[in-house]
Design an enzyme around this catalytic site. Sequence first.
Site, PDB file in Angstrom:
ATOM      1  N   ILE A 138      15.938  -5.355   5.528  1.00 54.74           N
ATOM      2  CA  ILE A 138      14.920  -4.392   5.120  1.00 54.74           C
ATOM      3  C   ILE A 138      14.953  -3.269   6.147  1.00 54.74           C
ATOM      4  O   ILE A 138      15.470  -3.439   7.253  1.00 54.74           O
ATOM      5  CB  ILE A 138      13.511  -5.026   4.995  1.00 54.74           C
ATOM      6  CG1 ILE A 138      13.104  -5.736   6.281  1.00 54.74           C
ATOM      7  CG2 ILE A 138      13.440  -5.964   3.808  1.00 54.74           C
ATOM      8  CD1 ILE A 138      11.702  -6.345   6.238  1.00 54.74           C
ATOM      9  N   ASP A 139      14.408  -2.127   5.793  1.00 51.41           N
ATOM     10  CA  ASP A 139      14.455  -0.960   6.664  1.00 51.41           C
ATOM     11  C   ASP A 139      13.739  -1.210   7.981  1.00 51.41           C
ATOM     12  O   ASP A 139      12.823  -2.034   8.068  1.00 51.41           O
ATOM     13  CB  ASP A 139      13.838   0.252   5.969  1.00 51.41           C
ATOM     14  CG  ASP A 139      14.688   0.760   4.812  1.00 51.41           C
ATOM     15  OD1 ASP A 139      15.898   0.450   4.788  1.00 51.41           O
ATOM     16  OD2 ASP A 139      14.148   1.457   3.946  1.00 51.41           O
ATOM     17  N   LYS A 140      14.144  -0.464   9.001  1.00 56.36           N
ATOM     18  CA  LYS A 140      13.596  -0.601  10.350  1.00 56.36           C
ATOM     19  C   LYS A 140      12.072  -0.517  10.361  1.00 56.36           C
ATOM     20  O   LYS A 140      11.404  -1.307  11.019  1.00 56.36           O
ATOM     21  CB  LYS A 140      14.191   0.489  11.243  1.00 56.36           C
ATOM     22  CG  LYS A 140      13.664   0.494  12.653  1.00 56.36           C
ATOM     23  CD  LYS A 140      14.272   1.627  13.459  1.00 56.36           C
ATOM     24  CE  LYS A 140      13.634   1.682  14.834  1.00 56.36           C
ATOM     25  NZ  LYS A 140      14.095   2.834  15.617  1.00 56.36           N
TER      26      LYS A 140
END
Length: 197
Positions: A138-140
């Site tokens: 998942i995105d940062k």
Amino acid sequence: MAETRTFLVSQEDASKRLDLFLTDSLKALTRSAVKGLIEEGRALVNGKKTKAGLRLKYGEEVSVDLPEPRPQVLKAEDIPLDIIYEDNDIIVVNKQAGLAVHPGAGRFSGTLVNALINHTQDLSDVGGPLRLGIVHRIDKDTTGSLVIAKNNLSHLALSRQFKEHTTGRRYLALVWGAFKEDVGTIDLNIGRDSSER
């Protein structure tokens, strides 16, 4: 050892975006790595710094200063993990916002993988040395649960489940604006906004 590569834009490649041209020309680099080189000013068109989305013209010269490859050995880092579940095959982690899942684009520390290496030596290596245990991401800046594979057998089984969509995922999102209903279901694809990431 660092090296500089130079390319001339052919008629076939004319009107191609700079980042796509370099991704095609430098097969060993990912598109995100190429974008990083462009942003750092290591990729020049006719000797000038430019943007990744520049449309190239026939006959232009593109030069790229490739940095010396970094060793692909990651260090364990004592980063707190919110472990929801763990057994001999998997770890389920609630990833906090601000933590990148794995190294890349010049980042080799401060990631979930660095924290996982500190937590256990049992991580799958199917994804390569920079993505130990990582099956999905998942995105940062996104929080959420990630399933980490502790061995290659569980990694392959999890990958198959994600590919065949036999696993379920539920997302909670904050939204703004005026809505007619207080409760409801939006059944649409989730994607990146074309103008605002």
